[in-house]
Design an enzyme around this catalytic site. Structure first.
Site, short mmCIF file in Angstrom:
data_model
loop_
_atom_site.label_atom_id
_atom_site.label_comp_id
_atom_site.label_asym_id
_atom_site.label_seq_id
_atom_site.Cartn_x
_atom_site.Cartn_y
_atom_site.Cartn_z
N CYS A 123 2.82 -2.81 15.59
CA CYS A 123 2.56 -2.33 13.91
C CYS A 123 2.12 -3.34 13.34
O CYS A 123 2.57 -4.58 13.22
CB CYS A 123 4.33 -2.01 13.55
SG CYS A 123 3.96 -1.75 11.51
N SER A 140 12.89 5.22 14.25
CA SER A 140 11.64 4.84 15.18
C SER A 140 12.16 4.58 16.58
O SER A 140 12.60 3.28 16.69
CB SER A 140 10.88 3.88 14.47
OG SER A 140 10.25 4.37 13.23
N LEU A 141 12.07 5.47 17.57
CA LEU A 141 12.78 5.11 18.87
C LEU A 141 11.45 4.46 19.63
O LEU A 141 12.04 3.45 20.28
CB LEU A 141 13.44 6.37 19.46
CG LEU A 141 14.44 6.30 20.55
CD1 LEU A 141 15.51 5.54 19.95
CD2 LEU A 141 14.69 7.51 21.14
N HIS A 142 10.61 5.30 20.07
CA HIS A 142 9.24 4.74 20.72
C HIS A 142 9.85 4.24 22.13
O HIS A 142 8.75 3.92 23.00
CB HIS A 142 8.84 3.42 20.25
CG HIS A 142 8.67 3.75 18.61
ND1 HIS A 142 7.69 4.65 18.45
CD2 HIS A 142 8.73 2.97 17.55
CE1 HIS A 142 7.38 4.55 17.12
NE2 HIS A 142 8.16 3.72 16.35
N GLU A 178 0.87 -1.07 -0.13
CA GLU A 178 -0.12 -0.12 -0.13
C GLU A 178 0.96 1.35 -0.02
O GLU A 178 2.05 1.28 0.48
CB GLU A 178 -0.96 -0.09 1.30
CG GLU A 178 -1.97 -1.04 0.99
CD GLU A 178 -2.76 -1.04 2.47
OE1 GLU A 178 -3.96 -1.27 2.27
OE2 GLU A 178 -2.31 -1.26 3.57
N SER A 204 13.07 6.51 7.05
CA SER A 204 12.41 5.92 8.46
C SER A 204 13.01 4.76 8.49
O SER A 204 12.83 3.88 7.82
CB SER A 204 10.87 6.30 8.62
OG SER A 204 10.53 5.96 9.92
N CYS A 253 0.16 5.69 10.14
CA CYS A 253 1.40 4.92 10.41
C CYS A 253 1.11 3.64 11.16
O CYS A 253 0.16 3.47 12.16
CB CYS A 253 2.16 5.61 11.13
SG CYS A 253 3.39 7.00 10.32
N GLY A 312 7.28 -2.04 5.51
CA GLY A 312 8.60 -2.67 5.35
C GLY A 312 9.69 -1.41 6.10
O GLY A 312 9.43 -0.52 6.38
N GLU A 313 11.03 -2.16 6.11
CA GLU A 313 11.94 -1.39 6.53
C GLU A 313 13.15 -1.06 5.48
O GLU A 313 13.75 -2.20 5.14
CB GLU A 313 12.77 -2.44 7.76
CG GLU A 313 14.18 -1.94 8.19
CD GLU A 313 14.17 -0.52 8.67
OE1 GLU A 313 13.36 -0.03 9.45
OE2 GLU A 313 15.13 0.19 8.32
N ASN A 355 -2.04 4.47 16.39
CA ASN A 355 -2.87 4.04 15.81
C ASN A 355 -3.28 2.59 16.15
O ASN A 355 -2.44 1.65 15.80
CB ASN A 355 -2.63 4.11 14.23
CG ASN A 355 -2.57 5.67 13.86
OD1 ASN A 355 -3.53 6.39 14.11
ND2 ASN A 355 -1.37 6.00 13.37
N CYS A 404 8.00 -5.41 15.08
CA CYS A 404 7.54 -4.53 16.34
C CYS A 404 6.10 -5.03 16.55
O CYS A 404 5.15 -4.91 15.61
CB CYS A 404 7.56 -3.11 15.87
SG CYS A 404 9.24 -2.58 15.28
N CYS A 457 6.92 -6.97 6.56
CA CYS A 457 8.27 -6.33 7.42
C CYS A 457 8.61 -7.45 7.98
O CYS A 457 7.99 -8.10 8.76
CB CYS A 457 8.04 -5.25 8.04
SG CYS A 457 9.14 -4.29 8.80
N CYS A 493 3.18 8.45 1.27
CA CYS A 493 4.15 7.35 1.98
C CYS A 493 4.27 6.23 1.14
O CYS A 493 3.07 5.47 0.87
CB CYS A 493 3.08 7.07 3.37
SG CYS A 493 3.79 6.07 4.47
N1 SAH Z 1 10.25 0.39 9.05
C1 SAH Z 1 10.27 1.85 9.29
C2 SAH Z 1 9.25 2.52 8.46
C3 SAH Z 1 8.07 2.04 8.30
S1 SAH Z 1 6.83 2.57 9.89
C4 SAH Z 1 10.21 2.33 10.34
O1 SAH Z 1 10.08 1.50 11.74
O2 SAH Z 1 10.78 3.52 10.65
C5 SAH Z 1 6.52 4.35 9.87
C6 SAH Z 1 6.55 4.88 11.39
O3 SAH Z 1 5.07 4.48 12.18
C7 SAH Z 1 7.47 4.22 12.16
O4 SAH Z 1 7.77 5.03 13.19
C8 SAH Z 1 6.81 3.33 12.94
O5 SAH Z 1 7.42 2.90 14.33
C9 SAH Z 1 5.33 3.85 13.11
N2 SAH Z 1 4.38 3.01 13.55
C10 SAH Z 1 4.15 1.67 13.23
N3 SAH Z 1 2.83 1.09 13.92
C11 SAH Z 1 2.38 2.26 14.28
C12 SAH Z 1 1.11 2.50 14.95
N4 SAH Z 1 0.28 1.42 15.11
N5 SAH Z 1 0.69 3.67 15.45
C13 SAH Z 1 1.47 4.61 15.32
N6 SAH Z 1 2.73 4.66 14.53
C14 SAH Z 1 3.32 3.30 14.21
#
Ligand code: SAH
Length: 392
Positions: A133, A238-240, A106, A215, A357, A181-182, A314, A130, A126, A119
């Site tokens: 996600c 993507s730290l989180h 997508e 990203s 996202c 994807g990464e 999300n 995570c 992927c 995007c």
């Molecule tokens: N693999 C890459 C790019 C794809 S995800 C990465 O991880 O950076 C793009 C962004 O969306 C990343 O920061 C990811 O952590 C975030 N993301 C993934 N799932 C999410 C969710 N359920 N809610 C909000 N952000 C999310």
């Protein structure tokens, strides 16, 4: 929720057919010559491809007799649109694409008053696992080819110039690798894509490097490799979580490269480009949104050339997690800003069409109820679209 293994090596599948966008200009010209045509026709084909022209009949600068032959050999249709889902009054559009082998990906086009951002996906699925996600939970199907990645941006650019997006004709200005994807796990193809995005016509879309964002979960060796390329693309990490203990669970790659190593690599990238990188942080209720974690993140980033982009989580199907409530979000932002860290909260464009996202799952069924679903004529094959008109 079960923990998935980390997957680095994409399964080998049949390669997509050769496409001009996978080739260098030199190789494209050689390929055209090999087919018995003058080499300059490669430039003409490239100009049509990047302008979004897919119908050979419209390639009127190429002799009619040669069009079908050349287009078939060098511009095979790699992305078949299955359906579009629209939200935000038609200013957000998610497209589900079917690839030559049936894999689904997508992309999401978002129009703002001052820019239009697409995007795009770099892999089908992927391997980074995570747990919050949707894509991460689906596992890795395969890497996309450069032409498959570039094609998503080209389609978005054409949708903008063609006036397909509410607001009239416009121009695609930004590309973010935040779809499925990464990107740094598919390095060579993403590298080629970066070139194509910023190369002027005929061999690219001519975007500015700074308006392209890569990203990553934090594949340190690949961040270092990207640094060496000397590009100006924006880096997002993507730290989180600011601490390894929590990050090990939210971003499993952290078990290999720790927070300190990822930030050190991002710092070097920033030094090289002279530009801030983004820290992506999805705020998850009672998981990573506590005031002490905001303070920890603030201390970690205060002296760095970084900007924090908070994303209210999300929720994805089956997840036990939820977005942080507004007061917790505000407190988190306030603490980061008090620590001197530039902080913004990302809007959740397209969340009602599962286009925000982390929601891209690309299954060929519709679980939720889309705001507006548009079947692409002639392609939709009895796919249930949900109760289209129920919620508009
Ligand atoms: N693999 C890459 C790019 C794809 S995800 C990465 O991880 O950076 C793009 C962004 O969306 C990343 O920061 C990811 O952590 C975030 N993301 C993934 N799932 C999410 C969710 N359920 N809610 C909000 N952000 C999310």
């Amino acid at each position: 929720m079960t923990a998935l293994p980390l997957v680095f090596d994409a399964p080998r599948r049949t390669k997509p057919p050769r496409h001009l966008a996978d080739l260098t200009r030199q190789d494209a010209r050689a390929a055209v010559a090999e087919l018995g045509h003058p080499a300059f026709r490669a430039d003409q084909l490239a100009r049509h491809f990047y302008a979004g022209v897919t119908d050979p009949a419209r390639m009127t600068d190429v002799p009619a007799a040669a069009r079908a032959d050349l287009a078939e050999a060098l511009l095979p249709g790699l992305l078949t649109p299955v359906r579009h889902l629209e939200a935000d009054g038609g200013r957000t559009r998610k497209t589900l694409w079917r690839l030559h082998d049936g894999a689904l990906v997508e992309s999401v086009l978002m129009r703002y008053p001052d820019r239009a951002t697409v995007c795009i996906s770099s892999q089908a699925g992927c391997g980074m696992a995570c747990p919050f996600c949707a894509t991460g939970q689906s596992g890795l199907t395969r890497n996309l080819s450069a032409a498959e990645i570039i094609g998503q941006a080209v389609a978005a650019a054409a949708a903008m110039t063609g006036g397909e997006i509410a607001g009239g004709p416009g121009r695609l200005s930004n590309v973010v690798f935040m779809g499925m994807g990464e990107p740094l796990a598919n390095y060579a193809r993403v590298r080629k894509t970066l070139d194509a995005l910023v190369t002027p016509a005929p061999y690219g879309l001519g975007l500015s490097q700074r308006s392209v964002t890569v990203s990553t979960v934090g594949l340190v060796p690949a961040i270092r490799k990207l640094t060496e390329e000397g590009l100006q693309a924006t880096l997002a990490v993507s730290l989180h979580a600011p601490d390894d203990e929590l990050r090990d669970t939210l971003v499993p790659i952290n078990t290999r490269w720790k927070v300190a190593e990822v930030l050190a690599a991002a710092d070097d990238y920033a030094r090289r480009t002279g530009r801030r990188y983004s820290i992506e942080y999805a705020l998850i209720r009672n998981v990573n949104d506590q005031p002490f974690r905001a303070d920890l993140l603030g201390r970690l980033l205060a002296q760095r050339l970084a900007h924090v982009n908070l994303i209210p989580l999300n929720p994805t199907p089956g997840s036990k997690w939820d977005a942080s409530p507004l007061p917790a979000q505000r407190e988190f932002v306030a603490r980061l800003r008090a620590a001197g860290v530039p902080t913004t909260v990302r809007d959740t464009r397209g969340s009602d069409i599962d286009g925000a996202c982390g929601q891209l799952a690309a299954t060929d069924r519709v679980d939720g109820v889309p705001t507006v679903a548009t079947a692409v004529p002639g392609v939709e094959e009895g796919v249930p679209l949900g109760a289209e008109s129920d919620r508009t």
